[in-house]
Design an enzyme around this catalytic site. Structure first.
Site, PDB file in Angstrom:
ATOM      1  CE  LYS A   1      60.949  47.214  41.169  1.00 43.65           C
ATOM      2  NZ  LYS A   1      62.080  47.045  40.221  1.00 43.65           N
TER       3      LYS A   1
ATOM      4  CG  ASP B   1      63.647  43.858  39.834  1.00 46.99           C
ATOM      5  OD1 ASP B   1      64.827  43.558  40.102  1.00 46.99           O
ATOM      6  OD2 ASP B   1      63.331  44.816  39.101  1.00 46.99           O
TER       7      ASP B   1
ATOM      8  CD  GLU C   1      63.699  42.661  36.203  1.00 49.89           C
ATOM      9  OE1 GLU C   1      62.563  42.226  35.909  1.00 49.89           O
ATOM     10  OE2 GLU C   1      63.979  43.867  36.234  1.00 49.89           O
TER      11      GLU C   1
ATOM     12  CG  ASP D   1      66.701  45.980  35.004  1.00 48.10           C
ATOM     13  OD1 ASP D   1      67.238  46.709  34.159  1.00 48.10           O
ATOM     14  OD2 ASP D   1      65.712  46.355  35.672  1.00 48.10           O
TER      15      ASP D   1
ATOM     16  CE  LYS E   1      64.118  48.476  33.615  1.00 45.03           C
ATOM     17  NZ  LYS E   1      64.594  48.707  34.975  1.00 45.03           N
TER      18      LYS E   1
HETATM   19 MG    MG Z   1      64.467  45.574  37.337  1.00 45.62          MG
END
Ligand code: MG
Length: 344
Positions: free
Chosen positions: A158, A182, A208, A233, A255
């Site tokens: 992250k 991400d 991402e 995303d 997702k």
């Molecule tokens: Mg993500």
């Protein structure tokens, strides 16, 4: 068939921080649907910060409205998915996905086959999953990466903080794992281009959601300035979002809790392929139940980020397993998820 729900509350093993906030608990709902002797189970795991507008309260309020739109026959999965989308036009992806996965579980149990088999998929083609390292100090992130890197050949880091370079450098010194980053919409387009150019030195596979969800031009701006593949995303919630992302990104992260379940995810995968987009399957912080439902689709995708159950201090379910990063799908009927026996 009327779905029933009960709350699932679990503390995370350690607080999970991304660029827009920190999560300590995973507040989900367990959804059960019974037909005859059989019960299907699903997990509604919304984004911890309510980013997509869902909380446990909104999910409980919407659940009753769904029941009237479900077919009586649990094998009519297409009718069920249509009914869910008709009952709740926008949003409510996590709740819809729980009902949808419970129906798939039920259908698989009724037919005596695992869900991947119901879908005609080859479990040997399930990809490796990444393991996610949340935002922390460089030392803590390096420690987490070193530990996770022993079992996972791919890590998702992250980013989207002022310390990104320090963090990624420390992680790269700690592990040889493949690294993905991400930003969770944490950069401006210009910042993203600068950061990505610097991060690329550390052998990053893909980036991402570098910029804000609604900023498709920003995504395109970043993508037109290589060096790394860009994935959407937060910009890619449902199938309607996919065509507009063609040309702006290299791939999308699907997702279940965003798109509303396996049926809608299948539509997204097909639409992404038609637009020459690569496909990742990801997760909200959920338990093995939600993760396993997504894992049954994973033979269809290029990348998986389905480690979520591992962030929980005590996962009450057993489902998909991970061996050296590879997803091992359960081969019992339905989702193949069972409850962890209570210890005395
Ligand atoms: Mg993500």
């Amino acid at each position: 068939m009327r779905p029933r729900a009960e709350p699932l509350d679990l503390q995370l093993q350690r607080p999970f921080r991304i660029s827009r906030g920190v999560q300590h608990y995973a507040h989900s709902l367990l959804v059960e649907i019974t037909s005859g002797e059989l019960t299907g189970i699903g997990e509604a795991a919304p984004d911890g910060g309510g980013y997509y507008g869902e909380t446990r309260e909104t999910m409980l309020a919407a659940l009753d409205r769904l029941a009237d739109h479900l077919p009586d026959d649990p094998l009519l999965l297409e009718d069920a998915a249509e009914g869910l989308d008709r009952a709740l036009h926008h949003g409510n992806g996590a709740l819809k996905s729980a009902v949808d996965m419970a129906l798939y579980d039920l259908a698989g149990k009724r037919l005596g086959v695992p869900v991947y088999r119901l879908l005609g998929l080859n479990p040997a083609r399930a990809p490796l999953t990444s393991f996610t390292i949340g935002i922390d100090s460089p030392d803590e992130m390096a420690r987490g990466a070193r530990e996770a890197g022993k079992q996972y050949p791919i890590l998702k880091i992250k980013v989207g903080t002022p310390r990104d370079l320090d963090n990624v450098r420390a992680i790269r010194d700690a592990t040889d794992a493949t690294l993905r980053v991400d930003a969770n919409a944490g950069w401006t387009p210009k910042e993203a281009v600068r950061q990505i150019a610097a991060l690329a030195e550390y052998g990053i596979e893909l980036v991402e959601q570098p910029v804000a969800a609604a900023d498709l031009e920003g995504l395109r701006f970043v993508r037109e300035r290589p060096p790394l593949p860009i994935f959407a995303d937060e910009s890619c919630v449902t199938v309607e979002d996919v065509p507009g992302l063609a040309g702006a990104v290299d791939g999308i992260n699907i997702k279940l809790a965003k798109c509303g379940g396996l049926r809608n995810a299948l539509r997204m995968i097909a639409t992404a392929r038609a637009h020459h987009l690569r496909v990742m399957l990801g997760w909200m912080v959920g338990r093995s139940l939600a993760i396993t439902a997504a894992a049954h689709l994973s033979p269809l995708v290029d990348y998986a980020d389905l480690d979520g159950g591992l962030l929980l201090a005590a996962d009450p379910f057993i489902g998909v397993r991970v061996e050296d990063g590879k997803l091992i799908l359960p081969d019992t009927p339905g989702l193949g998820v069972s409850r962890v026996p209570a210890t005395t």
